[in-house]
Motif scaffolding. Structure first.
Motif, PDB file in Angstrom:
ATOM      1  N   HIS A   1      16.838  18.183   5.163  1.00 35.64           N
ATOM      2  CA  HIS A   1      16.719  19.542   5.910  1.00 35.64           C
ATOM      3  C   HIS A   1      16.607  20.399   4.682  1.00 35.64           C
ATOM      4  O   HIS A   1      17.802  20.754   4.139  1.00 35.64           O
ATOM      5  CB  HIS A   1      18.075  19.841   6.821  1.00 35.64           C
TER       6      HIS A   1
ATOM      7  N   HIS B   1      14.188  24.379   3.370  1.00 34.11           N
ATOM      8  CA  HIS B   1      13.243  25.025   4.020  1.00 34.11           C
ATOM      9  C   HIS B   1      12.220  25.375   2.874  1.00 34.11           C
ATOM     10  O   HIS B   1      12.560  26.247   1.687  1.00 34.11           O
ATOM     11  CB  HIS B   1      13.820  26.550   4.284  1.00 34.11           C
TER      12      HIS B   1
ATOM     13  N   HIS C   1      17.648  23.414  14.858  1.00 39.05           N
ATOM     14  CA  HIS C   1      18.703  24.328  14.229  1.00 39.05           C
ATOM     15  C   HIS C   1      19.700  24.754  15.516  1.00 39.05           C
ATOM     16  O   HIS C   1      18.987  25.706  16.267  1.00 39.05           O
ATOM     17  CB  HIS C   1      18.094  25.595  13.552  1.00 39.05           C
TER      18      HIS C   1
ATOM     19  N   HIS D   1      22.844  21.517  11.960  1.00 39.28           N
ATOM     20  CA  HIS D   1      24.051  22.680  11.614  1.00 39.28           C
ATOM     21  C   HIS D   1      25.215  22.304  12.539  1.00 39.28           C
ATOM     22  O   HIS D   1      26.300  21.983  11.967  1.00 39.28           O
ATOM     23  CB  HIS D   1      23.595  24.133  11.777  1.00 39.28           C
TER      24      HIS D   1
ATOM     25  N   ASP E   1      19.301  22.438   2.640  1.00 42.38           N
ATOM     26  CA  ASP E   1      19.021  23.533   3.557  1.00 42.38           C
ATOM     27  C   ASP E   1      18.294  24.643   2.473  1.00 42.38           C
ATOM     28  O   ASP E   1      17.198  24.656   2.932  1.00 42.38           O
ATOM     29  CB  ASP E   1      20.129  24.108   4.142  1.00 42.38           C
TER      30      ASP E   1
END
Ligand code: FE2
Length: 418
Positions: free
Chosen positions: A54, A56, A209, A241, A308
């Motif tokens: 995970h 971004h 998410h 999460h 993340d």
């Protein structure tokens, strides 16, 4: 034929050699015979490559480039509100340049598999186009999975759901969502129905998410789990999460964990990110922002750790070091008993591979790609306690990189015998 010898091989009782032919593991064991080339690993621990499930990659380093004044007060919802300003400045070239920098951060520290959430609430799909190119251009050094992620919501952002569908047609690998950011519970639930329907329609995996809030009333994981249980899709689905599950009442939580076991739903926790973002409205006691990692492990529910963010509006730090993520995570989740330590490395390797649904081709096993990393220690306990660095990363039998353990010009001398 190539042979790596004198290694401690994770999960392979007593085996110390790996024999490789044409980039594939031919065998793992002892005394495997001669090879054209033999490489001595000096008794170090060999494990499957790190998986960051995970990340971004369209956000990395945007904080430093676009906002010189810092990330504001540091709440999740504030960061989401800041992002559209950043998004206006995206170009394909810039997005690729920043993503490459972060991919290098990760791969140079032992990661070979990344799942990245890419914001598709952008009619131009700038970041998605950049990432589709990179996924292909870098496939020899890293596997990248792309999640079509509606950062601003499937419904909060007008037309968001349709943009997710278009991103899937363009080649995204997974369906994403953010139900707790939709403007009312009804729309969050509607988005969960959409996510599962789109995944089934386009034969994609799911990574949502989900409930990234301390609010124990945010329970979208319940609906997601129910739908994938009914569709028999849990093994291909991940809830990322689920911070609110850490604040849920025990009687609800244990009922849900029974259902998670039935569906085989996967979970991802982001220990550094959510320790930073959550608990912001608490005075004291202050929550840790973590889902029930320990209880999931005890129940056989798959849970992995992830980075993340790297230097984005959500989180100013981050450097792609999965051992740092693991170290933070095992403290926050309190998983350090001898039995737990033996399984903790799975949180940044095998468990992430299950989230990516690549378990059939990932791992130290005969017949699989010869992908592995060498850590500067000789046991799982040793490498975790010392937060050991990665000495080498091998992909299809060839070095992606190799470095020496620390060497001193002047070594510390305590001046006493012991
Ligand atoms: Fe995220």
């Amino acid at each position: 034929m190539k042979k790596f010898t004198n290694a401690v091989i994770y999960g392979q009782n007593g085996a110390n050699e790996i024999l490789i032919e044409n980039g594939v593991i031919r065998s793992i064991g002892k005394n495997l015979g001669s090879a054209d080339e033999t490489i001595d690993l000096g008794g170090k621990l060999v494990i499957a490559p790190y998986v960051d499930p995970h990340l971004h990659l369209d956000y990395v380093y945007t904080l430093s480039e676009f906002e010189k004044t810092g990330a504001g007060s540091g709440t999740l919802f504030e960061a989401i509100e800041m992002w559209p300003k950043f998004k206006e400045n995206l170009t394909i070239e810039g997005a690729k340049r920043r993503a490459i920098k972060a991919i290098k951060d990760e791969v140079s520290q032992g990661v070979q598999y990344i799942r990245t959430h890419i914001d598709v609430t952008d009619p131009n799909f700038t970041a998605l186009k950049a990432m589709l190119e990179l996924r292909d251009e870098l496939k020899d050094i890293v596997d990248i999975q792309i999640v079509a992620f509606p950062q601003e919501g499937m419904y909060t952002y007008k037309g968001g759901r349709d943009l997710v569908e278009e991103a899937l047609r363009m080649g995204a690998d997974a369906v994403g969502g953010i139900p707790h950011y939709e403007p009312a519970r009804e729309f969050g639930e509607k988005s969960i129905h959409d996510i599962v329907e789109l995944a089934v329609k386009y034969d994609k995996v799911i990574d949502v998410h989900c409930d990234e809030t301390d609010d124990p009333h945010s329970r979208f994981v319940e609906l997601l789990n129910a739908l994938v249980l009914m569709e028999d899709y849990g093994i291909r689905t991940t809830a990322s999460h689920t911070c609110s599950f850490g604040s849920a009442d025990d009687s609800y939580a244990y009922r849900m964990m029974d259902l998670f076991k039935k569906s085989k739903l996967n979970f991802i926790a982001c220990p550094t990110e959510n320790a930073y973002l959550q608990g912001r409205h608490d005075t004291y006691p202050k929550r840790r922002g973590l889902t029930r990692v320990k209880e999931f492990m005890e129940s056989g529910i798959n849970i992995a750790f992830a980075q993340d963010s790297i230097n984005d509006p959500w989180y100013p730090m981050g450097n792609g070091n999965m051992m740092n993520i693991l170290d933070n995570g095992i403290h926050l989740a309190q998983i350090m008993s001898p039995g737990e330590i033996e399984k903790d490395l799975d949180l940044i390797t095998y468990n992430g591979a299950r989230c990516l649904h690549i378990q059939d081709r990932y791992g130290l096993e005969e017949g699989k790609d010869a992908n592995f990393i060498v850590l500067d220690g000789d046991s799982p306990f040793d490498v975790i306690r010392n937060r050991a660095g990665v000495l080498a990363s091998i992909r299809k039998g060839e070095y992606l990189f190799k470095q020496k353990p620390i060497e001193y010009d002047v070594e510390l001398d305590l001046g006493v015998a012991y």
